[in-house]
Design a protein around this motif. Structure first.
Motif, PDB file in Angstrom:
ATOM      1  N   VAL A 326      93.179  19.510  31.023  1.00  0.00           N
ATOM      2  CA  VAL A 326      94.274  20.944  30.868  1.00  0.00           C
ATOM      3  C   VAL A 326      93.988  22.101  30.550  1.00  0.00           C
ATOM      4  O   VAL A 326      94.785  23.160  30.689  1.00  0.00           O
ATOM      5  CB  VAL A 326      94.076  20.941  28.935  1.00  0.00           C
ATOM      6  CG1 VAL A 326      94.939  19.177  28.451  1.00  0.00           C
ATOM      7  CG2 VAL A 326      93.499  20.764  28.016  1.00  0.00           C
ATOM      8  N   SER A 327      92.718  22.133  31.693  1.00  0.00           N
ATOM      9  CA  SER A 327      92.407  24.294  31.331  1.00  0.00           C
ATOM     10  C   SER A 327      92.982  24.489  32.871  1.00  0.00           C
ATOM     11  O   SER A 327      93.824  25.706  32.995  1.00  0.00           O
ATOM     12  CB  SER A 327      90.579  24.152  32.146  1.00  0.00           C
ATOM     13  OG  SER A 327      90.814  23.574  33.733  1.00  0.00           O
ATOM     14  N   ALA A 328      94.130  23.759  33.368  1.00  0.00           N
ATOM     15  CA  ALA A 328      94.913  24.797  34.272  1.00  0.00           C
ATOM     16  C   ALA A 328      96.050  25.085  33.423  1.00  0.00           C
ATOM     17  O   ALA A 328      97.082  25.584  34.632  1.00  0.00           O
ATOM     18  CB  ALA A 328      94.784  24.234  36.100  1.00  0.00           C
ATOM     19  N   LEU A 329      96.146  24.413  32.755  1.00  0.00           N
ATOM     20  CA  LEU A 329      97.746  24.144  32.164  1.00  0.00           C
ATOM     21  C   LEU A 329      98.434  25.988  31.847  1.00  0.00           C
ATOM     22  O   LEU A 329      96.762  26.388  31.434  1.00  0.00           O
ATOM     23  CB  LEU A 329      98.241  23.829  30.990  1.00  0.00           C
ATOM     24  CG  LEU A 329      97.995  22.618  30.858  1.00  0.00           C
ATOM     25  CD1 LEU A 329      98.366  21.136  29.750  1.00  0.00           C
ATOM     26  CD2 LEU A 329      99.321  22.066  32.405  1.00  0.00           C
ATOM     27  N   PRO A 330      99.446  26.321  31.555  1.00  0.00           N
ATOM     28  CA  PRO A 330      99.383  27.635  31.257  1.00  0.00           C
ATOM     29  C   PRO A 330      99.392  27.498  29.334  1.00  0.00           C
ATOM     30  O   PRO A 330      99.422  26.308  29.104  1.00  0.00           O
ATOM     31  CB  PRO A 330     101.479  27.424  31.370  1.00  0.00           C
ATOM     32  CG  PRO A 330     102.143  26.251  31.706  1.00  0.00           C
ATOM     33  CD  PRO A 330     100.637  24.975  32.053  1.00  0.00           C
ATOM     34  N   LEU A 331      99.062  29.042  29.494  1.00  0.00           N
ATOM     35  CA  LEU A 331      99.110  28.942  27.849  1.00  0.00           C
ATOM     36  C   LEU A 331      99.044  28.426  26.761  1.00  0.00           C
ATOM     37  O   LEU A 331      98.598  27.385  26.274  1.00  0.00           O
ATOM     38  CB  LEU A 331      98.981  30.673  27.508  1.00  0.00           C
ATOM     39  CG  LEU A 331      98.345  30.723  26.609  1.00  0.00           C
ATOM     40  CD1 LEU A 331      96.793  30.894  25.956  1.00  0.00           C
ATOM     41  CD2 LEU A 331      98.442  32.722  26.140  1.00  0.00           C
ATOM     42  N   ALA A 332     100.720  28.473  26.946  1.00  0.00           N
ATOM     43  CA  ALA A 332     101.556  28.034  26.211  1.00  0.00           C
ATOM     44  C   ALA A 332     101.685  26.840  25.507  1.00  0.00           C
ATOM     45  O   ALA A 332     100.745  25.988  24.449  1.00  0.00           O
ATOM     46  CB  ALA A 332     102.670  28.448  25.999  1.00  0.00           C
ATOM     47  N   ASP A 333     101.103  25.600  26.829  1.00  0.00           N
ATOM     48  CA  ASP A 333     100.804  24.019  26.747  1.00  0.00           C
ATOM     49  C   ASP A 333     100.207  23.998  26.351  1.00  0.00           C
ATOM     50  O   ASP A 333      99.318  22.905  25.836  1.00  0.00           O
ATOM     51  CB  ASP A 333     100.939  23.707  28.589  1.00  0.00           C
ATOM     52  CG  ASP A 333     102.595  24.091  28.601  1.00  0.00           C
ATOM     53  OD1 ASP A 333     104.028  24.449  27.564  1.00  0.00           O
ATOM     54  OD2 ASP A 333     102.956  24.330  30.290  1.00  0.00           O
ATOM     55  N   ARG A 334      98.377  24.888  26.846  1.00  0.00           N
ATOM     56  CA  ARG A 334      97.177  24.283  26.484  1.00  0.00           C
ATOM     57  C   ARG A 334      97.024  24.735  25.025  1.00  0.00           C
ATOM     58  O   ARG A 334      96.065  23.550  24.512  1.00  0.00           O
ATOM     59  CB  ARG A 334      96.202  25.570  27.423  1.00  0.00           C
ATOM     60  CG  ARG A 334      95.840  25.199  28.090  1.00  0.00           C
ATOM     61  CD  ARG A 334      94.901  26.167  28.963  1.00  0.00           C
ATOM     62  NE  ARG A 334      95.508  26.823  29.251  1.00  0.00           N
ATOM     63  CZ  ARG A 334      94.498  28.467  29.713  1.00  0.00           C
ATOM     64  NH1 ARG A 334      93.629  28.392  29.305  1.00  0.00           N
ATOM     65  NH2 ARG A 334      94.524  29.444  29.745  1.00  0.00           N
ATOM     66  N   VAL A 335      97.645  25.880  24.345  1.00  0.00           N
ATOM     67  CA  VAL A 335      97.699  25.800  22.918  1.00  0.00           C
ATOM     68  C   VAL A 335      98.363  24.023  22.237  1.00  0.00           C
ATOM     69  O   VAL A 335      97.917  23.827  21.433  1.00  0.00           O
ATOM     70  CB  VAL A 335      98.793  26.947  22.263  1.00  0.00           C
ATOM     71  CG1 VAL A 335      98.363  26.944  20.984  1.00  0.00           C
ATOM     72  CG2 VAL A 335      97.185  27.966  23.292  1.00  0.00           C
ATOM     73  N   ALA A 336      99.405  24.509  23.415  1.00  0.00           N
ATOM     74  CA  ALA A 336     100.060  22.308  22.055  1.00  0.00           C
ATOM     75  C   ALA A 336      98.730  21.681  22.483  1.00  0.00           C
ATOM     76  O   ALA A 336      98.945  20.806  21.804  1.00  0.00           O
ATOM     77  CB  ALA A 336     101.248  22.665  22.880  1.00  0.00           C
ATOM     78  N   ALA A 337      98.729  21.526  23.986  1.00  0.00           N
ATOM     79  CA  ALA A 337      97.766  20.207  24.204  1.00  0.00           C
ATOM     80  C   ALA A 337      96.316  20.029  22.897  1.00  0.00           C
ATOM     81  O   ALA A 337      95.873  19.145  23.026  1.00  0.00           O
ATOM     82  CB  ALA A 337      97.409  20.214  25.073  1.00  0.00           C
ATOM     83  N   LEU A 338      96.067  21.642  22.689  1.00  0.00           N
ATOM     84  CA  LEU A 338      95.053  21.293  21.967  1.00  0.00           C
ATOM     85  C   LEU A 338      95.186  20.860  20.895  1.00  0.00           C
ATOM     86  O   LEU A 338      93.641  21.512  19.971  1.00  0.00           O
ATOM     87  CB  LEU A 338      93.920  22.805  22.375  1.00  0.00           C
ATOM     88  CG  LEU A 338      93.507  23.053  23.349  1.00  0.00           C
ATOM     89  CD1 LEU A 338      93.261  24.550  23.377  1.00  0.00           C
ATOM     90  CD2 LEU A 338      92.258  22.364  23.332  1.00  0.00           C
ATOM     91  N   GLN A 339      96.399  20.877  20.255  1.00  0.00           N
ATOM     92  CA  GLN A 339      96.906  20.106  18.965  1.00  0.00           C
ATOM     93  C   GLN A 339      96.817  18.567  18.794  1.00  0.00           C
ATOM     94  O   GLN A 339      97.094  18.544  18.113  1.00  0.00           O
ATOM     95  CB  GLN A 339      97.704  20.817  18.195  1.00  0.00           C
ATOM     96  CG  GLN A 339      98.075  21.904  18.817  1.00  0.00           C
ATOM     97  CD  GLN A 339      97.079  22.871  17.943  1.00  0.00           C
ATOM     98  OE1 GLN A 339      96.768  22.775  16.747  1.00  0.00           O
ATOM     99  NE2 GLN A 339      96.668  23.593  18.860  1.00  0.00           N
ATOM    100  N   SER A 340      96.443  18.069  19.446  1.00  0.00           N
ATOM    101  CA  SER A 340      96.513  16.553  19.760  1.00  0.00           C
ATOM    102  C   SER A 340      95.808  16.315  19.300  1.00  0.00           C
ATOM    103  O   SER A 340      93.787  16.559  19.625  1.00  0.00           O
ATOM    104  CB  SER A 340      96.742  16.338  21.153  1.00  0.00           C
ATOM    105  OG  SER A 340      95.859  15.921  21.913  1.00  0.00           O
ATOM    106  N   ALA A 341      95.617  15.082  18.152  1.00  0.00           N
ATOM    107  CA  ALA A 341      94.674  14.344  17.773  1.00  0.00           C
ATOM    108  C   ALA A 341      93.713  13.832  18.694  1.00  0.00           C
ATOM    109  O   ALA A 341      91.966  13.839  18.286  1.00  0.00           O
ATOM    110  CB  ALA A 341      94.817  13.537  16.650  1.00  0.00           C
ATOM    111  N   GLU A 342      94.127  13.301  19.594  1.00  0.00           N
ATOM    112  CA  GLU A 342      92.954  12.482  20.625  1.00  0.00           C
ATOM    113  C   GLU A 342      92.048  13.754  21.108  1.00  0.00           C
ATOM    114  O   GLU A 342      90.872  12.967  21.514  1.00  0.00           O
ATOM    115  CB  GLU A 342      93.925  11.856  21.807  1.00  0.00           C
ATOM    116  CG  GLU A 342      95.135  10.654  21.643  1.00  0.00           C
ATOM    117  CD  GLU A 342      95.988  10.708  20.215  1.00  0.00           C
ATOM    118  OE1 GLU A 342      96.675  10.521  19.466  1.00  0.00           O
ATOM    119  OE2 GLU A 342      96.181  12.109  20.670  1.00  0.00           O
ATOM    120  N   LEU A 343      92.762  14.664  21.785  1.00  0.00           N
ATOM    121  CA  LEU A 343      91.936  16.169  22.612  1.00  0.00           C
ATOM    122  C   LEU A 343      91.037  16.000  22.060  1.00  0.00           C
ATOM    123  O   LEU A 343      89.766  16.292  21.966  1.00  0.00           O
ATOM    124  CB  LEU A 343      92.394  16.881  23.148  1.00  0.00           C
ATOM    125  CG  LEU A 343      92.163  17.935  23.969  1.00  0.00           C
ATOM    126  CD1 LEU A 343      90.842  16.910  25.336  1.00  0.00           C
ATOM    127  CD2 LEU A 343      93.194  18.531  24.899  1.00  0.00           C
TER     128      LEU A 343
END
Length: 569
Positions: A326-343
C-alpha cells in the motif's frame, strides 16, 4: 518628526538588560530615540503597543537558504518567526563557485546533506553565476522580506579547484590549498561573512559520498583559514564528528583562532552515545577563552528529532514488508487501507531479520505522538509510544498506525536523536548560559521532509521563557540577547540586534502571552511541487526590517526591504 513611534511597549532591547516600558522612535530605517513610556516624540505613524513585547528582529546565523534564495523572496520559515537577518552557507555546502558541469553534483550534495528536494533545486536555482562573487551579485540584485548574508562553503570550493579528486576527498596538494585559499579570500573581500566546512560522517551526498573536505588535513584547513586572517573578517564554521571535537578537532581549532585572530564556530550537539561529552567541550572552550582565543560552540534551542509521517521521507512502516503493498497509494487510500484488520494483523507480526526490531520495536520508548496543538519538544518518557502501549495493553504498532493516520493521514511521530540524552532539555538549559556558546542550528530552509526546526526562534520564547514545566526557565532578556545582539556580533553585524539610537530598525512587536505555533504540516509549495514541513507562528503583531513593516498580525505586508549583507558593519 520621525517616521514611526511605537509607544508604551514592554521593551527587551537585546543588550541583556531586563524589560522596561519604553517608546521607540524610528526615522529613515534607523532607531532615533528610546524614551521612557509616554515621553517619545511625534511621528507620521504612531503605534500604541499597550504593553506588547518589543524586541530586535531575530538574527539567525545557521540557515540553508542557498538554493531557496533563488526563488523565495520571503525566505520562509524564518520570516514567519520574527527573523530579520539570516546567515546561510553553513556546514560546507553551497552553490558557488560552480562550473557549469558541476550543477547537478552540487544539487545532489545539498540534497544528501540537507534533505532539500533535488527537483525543487533543479527547477528553482537560476545559476546566473560561476564564481562566488557572481553568486553574491545575483543575490544583490534581488529583494527579500529579510536581510541575508552568505558564507563560502568548502564543498563547492574543493570541487571547483580539485574536480573529481576534491569530490572523492583525496588529499589536497600545496597548489590546491593555495588555489582554494585564494578563492575564499576573494569571496570574503566581495562580502562573504565566513567560510564553512563539514567533518561529520553524517553528511553525505545523495550518492552516499562524504562531503568534500570531510577528511581534510590540518594543512588544508589552516591554509584556507589564512584567507580569513589576510582579509581580517569572517567566521570559520564547521559541523564536526561530535566525539572527535575534544580529541582531534580542538588542537587545529585553537591553531586557526590563534593564527588568524578570527572566530572558530563549531556545532555542538548532545549525542545519545556520549551524553556528557559536551561538558568536556565547554571546559576546553573555557581554556581557550582564558587564553584569549575566539572559539564558540553553536547549540540548538531544542532536541533535534525526526518527524515521521506518511507524507515524509521517513515512516516506520516502510521497514515492514507488509506495508509495501500500500506504500505507493495516494494518502487517503493508504489511510483507508491501514484501517483494515488484515493489514494491521500483518504489521503486528515481526518480520524475519532484525531490521524492523532495530529501527522500530527497539525505539518505541523514544517515540512520541505529536498532538494537534503545540508540539511538545520536551516530552516525558511516560508519554512515549512504548510506555503508553505497556500502560494500556495496546500493541505498539496499533498506536503507531493510529498516530500516522490521525488528522486524515497527517499525524506525526517525533523521535529525538540529538540533545535529549538525559530525557529532557537540561543540556540546552546549561549550555545556553555558557559564555562560549551561541544560539544556532535551527537549520531553517533545510531537512525539509523530516525535520522542522526553523521555528526555533519562536520556541525560544514560548518554551524557555514562558511555558517550561520540566525544569527551570531561562530569563527573557537572556533569550532575546542570544538571538539578537549576540548572534549579530558573532558575524560582525554591529548595526543590528539592539534597540538603541543609531541602530537599524529591525524590530518585532509580539503578543507574548499569546505567542504560539501549532504542529508542523506538510506543504507542497516548493518549485516542481516538492514537499516540505512548515510550521507558522501566531502572535507576531508586527515585524519591521530596516524600518519597513513586513509582517502585520502574522501575515506578510508584501514589502521587501531585505537585501544582501556584504561583509561586516
Amino acid at each position: 518628526m520621525a517616521d514611526l513611534v511605537i509607544r508604551n511597549a514592554r521593551l527587551v532591547d537585546g543588550s541583556g538588560a531586563p524589560a522596561r516600558p519604553a517608546d521607540v522612535s524610528v526615522d529613515d530605517g534607523l532607531i532615533t530615540s528610546v524614551d521612557d513610556a509616554g515621553t517619545g516624540g511625534r511621528a507620521g505613524r504612531e503605534i500604541d503597543a499597550d504593553g506588547l513585547l518589543l524586541t530586535p528582529g531575530w538574527v539567525d546565523v545557521h540557515t540553508h537558504y542557498d538554493a531557496q534564495a533563488s526563488w523565495d523572496p520571503y525566505l520562509t520559515p524564518s520570516s514567519w518567526h520574527g527573523v530579520t537577518s539570516v546567515v546561510m552557507g553553513n556546514c560546507g555546502v553551497g552553490f558557488a563557485p560552480a562550473s557549469p558541469d558541476r550543477h547537478e553534483w552540487l544539487i545532489e550534495l545539498m540534497e544528501g546533506v540537507e534533505d532539500i528536494p533535488g527537483s525543487a533545486m533543479t527547477e528553482g536555482i537560476t545559476w546566473e553565476w560561476e564564481s562566488f562573487e557572481e553568486f553574491l551579485d545575483a543575490l544583490d540584485a534581488r529583494h527579500y522580506a529579510i536581510d541575508l548574508g552568505a558564507q563560502i562553503a568548502h564543498g563547492p570550493v574543493r570541487g571547483y579547484v580539485m574536480g573529481e579528486r576534491g569530490a572523492a576527498n583525496e588529499a589536497a596538494t600545496a597548489e590546491d590549498i593555495a588555489a582554494m585559499s585564494a578563492i575564499v579570500e576573494s569571496g570574503l573581500r566581495a562580502g562573504a561573512l565566513g567560510f564553512s566546512t563539514s567533518r561529520t560522517p553524517l553528511h553525505k551526498s545523495l550518492s552516499g559520498e562524504l562531503v568534500p573536505g570531510t577528511h581534510a588535513g590540518a594543512d588544508e584547513l589552516l591554509g584556507i583559514a589564512d584567507a580569513l586572517g589576510r582579509v581580517g573578517h569572517g567566521v570559520f564554521q564547521f559541523a564536526p564528528d561530535h566525539v572527535e571535537v575534544p580529541v582531534s578537532e580542538m588542537p587545529w581549532m585553537r591553531d586557526i583562532a590563534r593564527r588568524t585572530g578570527r572566530t572558530v564556530s563549531v556545532n555542538l550537539n548532545q549525542p545519545d552515545s556520549a551524553p556528557d561529552l559536551w561538558r568536556e567541550v565547554l571546559a576546553q572552550l573555557d581554556e581557550s577563552r582564558a587564553e584569549g582565543l575566539s572559539i564558540v560552540a553553536q547549540i540548538a534551542g531544542r532536541s533535534v528529532g525526526l518527524l515521521m509521517c506518511l507524507e515524509g521521507s521517513f515512516n516506520p512502516l516502510d521497514f515492514h514488508a507488509a506495508y509495501a503493498s500500500v506504500s505507493a497509494l495516494p494518502l487517503a487510500d493508504r489511510v483507508a487501507a491501514l484501517q483494515s484488520a488484515e493489514l494491521r494483523a500483518a504489521l503486528r507480526v515481526e518480520p524475519d531479520g532484525d531490521l524492523f526490531r532495530k529501527v522500530v520495536l527497539d525505539k518505541l520508548d523514544s517515540w512520541w505522538a505529536v498532538a494537534d496543538g503545540d508540539i511538545d519538544y520536551e516530552p516525558h518518557v511516560d508519554d512515549s509510544i512504548g510506555a503508553v502501549a505497556r500502560r494500556t495493553g495496546t500493541h505498539p504498532i496499533d498506536l503507531v498506525i493510529d498516530q500516522l493516520c490521525a488528522h486524515d493521514g497527517h499525524g506525526m511521530i517525533l523521535t529525538p536523536f540529538f540533545n535529549y540524552g538525559y530525557g529532557d532539555l537540561s543540556f540546552q538549559y546549561e549550555a545556553h548560559q555558557h559564555p562560549s556558546t551561541r544560539m544556532g542550528l535551527a537549520d531553517a530552509g533545510a531537512h525539509c521532509r523530516v525535520i522542522c526546526d526553523g521555528g526555533t526562534p519562536t520556541f525560544m520564547l514560548t518554551h524557555w521563557t514562558r511555558d517550561r514545566t520540566r525544569g527551570p526557565k531561562l530569563p527573557l532578556e537572556l533569550v532575546v540577547h542570544r538571538q539578537t545582539r549576540q548572534t549579530a556580533e558573532l558575524y560582525g553585524l554591529g548595526d543590528r540586534g539592539l534597540i538603541a539610537p543609531g541602530m537599524r530598525a529591525d524590530l518585532n512587536l509580539i503578543e507574548y502571552d499569546r505567542l504560539t505555533f501549532g504542529p508542523p504540516r506538510m506543504a507542497y509549495d516548493l518549485p516542481a511541487g516538492a514537499r516540505r514541513l512548515v510550521q507558522k507562528a501566531d502572535g507576531y503583531v508586527a515585524t519591521f526590517v530596516d524600518g519597513v513593516q513586513t509582517v502585520d498580525h502574522d501575515e506578510f505586508t508584501g514589502e521587501l526591504p531585505g537585501r544582501l549583507v556584504r561583509g561586516p558593519r
